[in-house]
Design an enzyme around this catalytic site. Structure first.
Site, mmCIF file in Angstrom:
data_model
loop_
_atom_site.group_PDB
_atom_site.id
_atom_site.type_symbol
_atom_site.label_atom_id
_atom_site.label_comp_id
_atom_site.label_asym_id
_atom_site.label_seq_id
_atom_site.Cartn_x
_atom_site.Cartn_y
_atom_site.Cartn_z
ATOM 1 N N GLY A 224 0.807 -1.223 0.000
ATOM 2 C CA GLY A 224 0.000 0.000 0.000
ATOM 3 C C GLY A 224 0.840 1.272 0.000
ATOM 4 O O GLY A 224 2.072 1.219 0.116
ATOM 5 N N HIS A 225 0.161 2.390 -0.069
ATOM 6 C CA HIS A 225 0.890 3.665 -0.155
ATOM 7 C C HIS A 225 1.572 4.017 1.163
ATOM 8 O O HIS A 225 1.094 3.696 2.240
ATOM 9 C CB HIS A 225 0.001 4.813 -0.629
ATOM 10 C CG HIS A 225 -1.242 5.063 0.177
ATOM 11 N ND1 HIS A 225 -2.080 6.106 -0.082
ATOM 12 C CD2 HIS A 225 -1.793 4.391 1.214
ATOM 13 C CE1 HIS A 225 -3.083 6.080 0.762
ATOM 14 N NE2 HIS A 225 -2.931 5.055 1.558
#
Lengths: 329, 329, 329
Positions: A224-225
């Site tokens: 994920g970011h």
């Protein structure tokens, strides 16, 4: 290659040869199925019996196991046979590639502002967007996307279907609708990083998602970011790391495991396959959390009881109280 | 953009400005790392202490928090700072894109019968098959496949590697072999839908798989055939929704969760990450089902006991009976 | 097709027709939503009530259910209605494809040394590397990669985004760094194999990863290196099979399940969705291991108790001892 002499191998990779340096090796093979002319290895003592019966012409062994290989045509003695084996496969692959590959396949779509090192290799149908940087000797297999502004270090290997720098999953809620938060960061990947087929690393919301040197990621993994993965950490297939998690160095994450967002894992944390990390793990060690598999009938009964476990605990407490009272009276 | 004045921002997005409208914003940044010239936001009260120490020139705050921002050069007061922030990132992105993108990248493969709205954007190496429809302002990043007959609404964003309309997984058994059931339906996707990198939505067997307006789907998510997803539902990475499941509106499905086939989830059902939905959930609320992670040794002991849980329950029942008898006697 | 007569259907697929052979079928539809001119089927007795109320012109039924269809214009009687239905969808699909597809889409990148059977179909933007073999009538949808030296049998269907033959995940450790083990094997896929969108099958380390005839694999499935999957086994979406696992024939693996490395599953083993196989399963049967989902509050209490389950077991043992002592005294 069609063959390789043991002398050449020792010259390239070191180790002590017991046997004839002119012995020709025609294939790398597992101990159990190796025949004459094949090279194999023994790393784990549990396979020592296979060593006894192997038909391999040469086996890579540790000093402690060298005597077990005395009956063979040859053996190579080295303190870490498995690492030596790994380097042997690399040498074999290197010698086999007589075909010179084009640096950039003509079907790849490369933005004019991207900086691709001349020694890097970009496979067919890859997409390299604006302002991307790709370091020396890094290789994109086929159909890899590197989105705008992302950086890939040196000696990396990204397998087919990898997507680096798609938008992180960020939305604000307004009147129960989702409002997109543009992902203005990018992805920075260090050196010697390998990423498996169809895995994804999302770009950061404001700052960058970071993968440090030597990280190895298997297939179909989601990062994920704003995640930060420390150096030399390895993740098996189907792992999911939610946004802003911070994974230490030298960690291993087993296949299918999930790490929730904003958590921190210290260096040398090892998560067993399919476990779900729901809180930070600040102490090195092995962690697990998997429902034990059972025949369906047994599972069904135990799972039903599990839904009453807290009540069962209360009943035990009650029993203890009653018994204590009983014994007192 | 290189910069943006607060006056311009207020003019575009509303909100009440306290401070000089000519203040130049040069970057969007998190509270903790923001410096002079940066714009940040405070949405969750737990970060209020960061507001006190930030070097940001302007922070977006709620009316309740406005006084905490009094020491800053400027602040913007708005009832929903996080949604305001989201719109600010969108404005920033819009202003940054000075390069006009081609509507359809020349490397994309578009069937002549597909209807792509002139304002839609098709990225490099996408495949748009026969009879596909793509609505206004929708964007396919790179290497997206939209299979025959599928429809994408307006203002959608499909990230790299997405596959819309591959065959659903349908087979009949005959003499223990699998006979393929051709998947004759398609996929219908509403407006404002976002789908993450390498996610898949399968076509229906006879009727369509449907994703309603405003749904947000993260990376590596699998949506089976004939699934129906209600409006404004969000799904995090690695989720799997099996065939014919019916998910309500305004739901959230945490990362790695699985919903089994033919189940129904009411509106406003929230499934925690990595939970497995094995029966329909007809009441709004939060649901969970995850084995708690533990150090490996503790997990091992508890997991072993779990396989005898039903027996333990019987032993508790027995103890209660014995004790009752005891106390009676 | 616009329509098909029942006579034509019976001629192609067999079965006993009750009704007029000239009846035109204009659509295949589910029992519940079928109208005049539509063909449907009844396989599971639980839908018998839908048969009573359907508007379909013809329904495919088993001999036991034939009388229930007496009120319809027509019915087709066959011992396995679901398999008959599957073949009907195939016939329908075949008749609908008036457009002749190019054997190899011009955008595909095919290495000159690859051997693609003239009846095989390679979709847009596929990559077929050196020394690959693809058998008769096999079909690669779009954006499929088949890496060097891999073999695909006859009548296979590989959906968009599939990656066959990326490197297996193999590294040796040396001074806490990972040394790559080159993956020198390939992938061998039998006949009638279907593999879903964005799934991956890794190449073997030394020998080949093998998928036998008739195996059906759904989307986003990961098959590690040196795995062997027996004939006619089916795997639902998001499954992960770790390296060197050996899965028998006629198995089913539910969505999101994980099989750990080097394990063996006998023929006819069925693993429930989201279960984690942590030891070999040498006996045919159904196996499960999933934490039951519950409302969040109940889950939380039970999960907390679970972390003390082994202690609870000790307390029960203690209670039993005390009570026995009590009763003896």
């Amino acid at each position: 290659v069609d063959s390789l002499t043991l002398g050449h191998l020792i010259h390239e990779l070191g180790g002590v040869l017991r046997g004839d340096a002119n012995t020709q090796i025609t294939r790398l093979a597992p101990l159990a199925s190796a025949s004459k002319g094949h090279l194999s290895f023994l790393s784990h003592p549990q396979y020592a019996s296979q060593l006894k019966n192997t038909n391999a012409s040469c086996v890579i062994v540790s000093p402690e196991q060298a005597d077990l290989a005395a009956h063979l045509t040859a053996c190579i003695v080295t303190p870490n046979p498995y690492a030596y084996w790994a380097k042997t496969t690399q040498l074999w692959r290197r010698l086999s590639q007589n075909e010179l590959k084009a640096t950039i396949h003509p079907s790849a779509v490369i933005h004019s502002s991207a900086i691709v090192h001349p020694s890097a290799e970009i496979g067919p149908l890859c997409v390299v967007e604006a302002d991307v940087q790709i370091g020396a000797r890094s290789r994109l297999a086929s159909r890899v996307t590197i989105s705008e502004g992302c950086q890939i270090g040196e000696d990396c290997l990204l397998h087919s279907g990898v997507v680096i720098g798609a938008d992180g999953f960020g939305f604000a809620k307004e009147n129960s609708h989702w409002v997109k938060i543009e992902q203005l960061g990018a992805v920075r990947i260090g050196n010697q990083v390998e990423i498996g087929a169809n895995s994804c690393v999302d770009r950061g919301a404001l700052e960058d998602t970071v993968i440090e040197d030597g990280v190895k990621i298997d297939n179909l993994v989601q990062i994920g970011h704003n995640v930060h993965i420390g150096a030399h950490t390895a993740m098996a297939g189907c792992v999911g790391i939610a946004g802003s998690a911070r994974i230490g160095a030298y960690c291993t994450i087993g296949g299918g495991a999930v790490v929730l967002g904003h958590l921190e894992l210290a260096d040398h944390v090892h998560v067993s396959a399919a476990s779900v990390v729901t809180h930070s793990l600040m102490k090195a060690g092995q962690y697990s959390g998997v429902f034990p598999i059972d025949d369906n009938r047994s599972w069904h009964k135990n799972a039903a009881s599990l839904k009453q476990l807290n009540t069962l605990r209360e009943r035990i407490k009650q029993l203890e109280k009653s018994l204590a009272y009983d014994q007192r009276s």
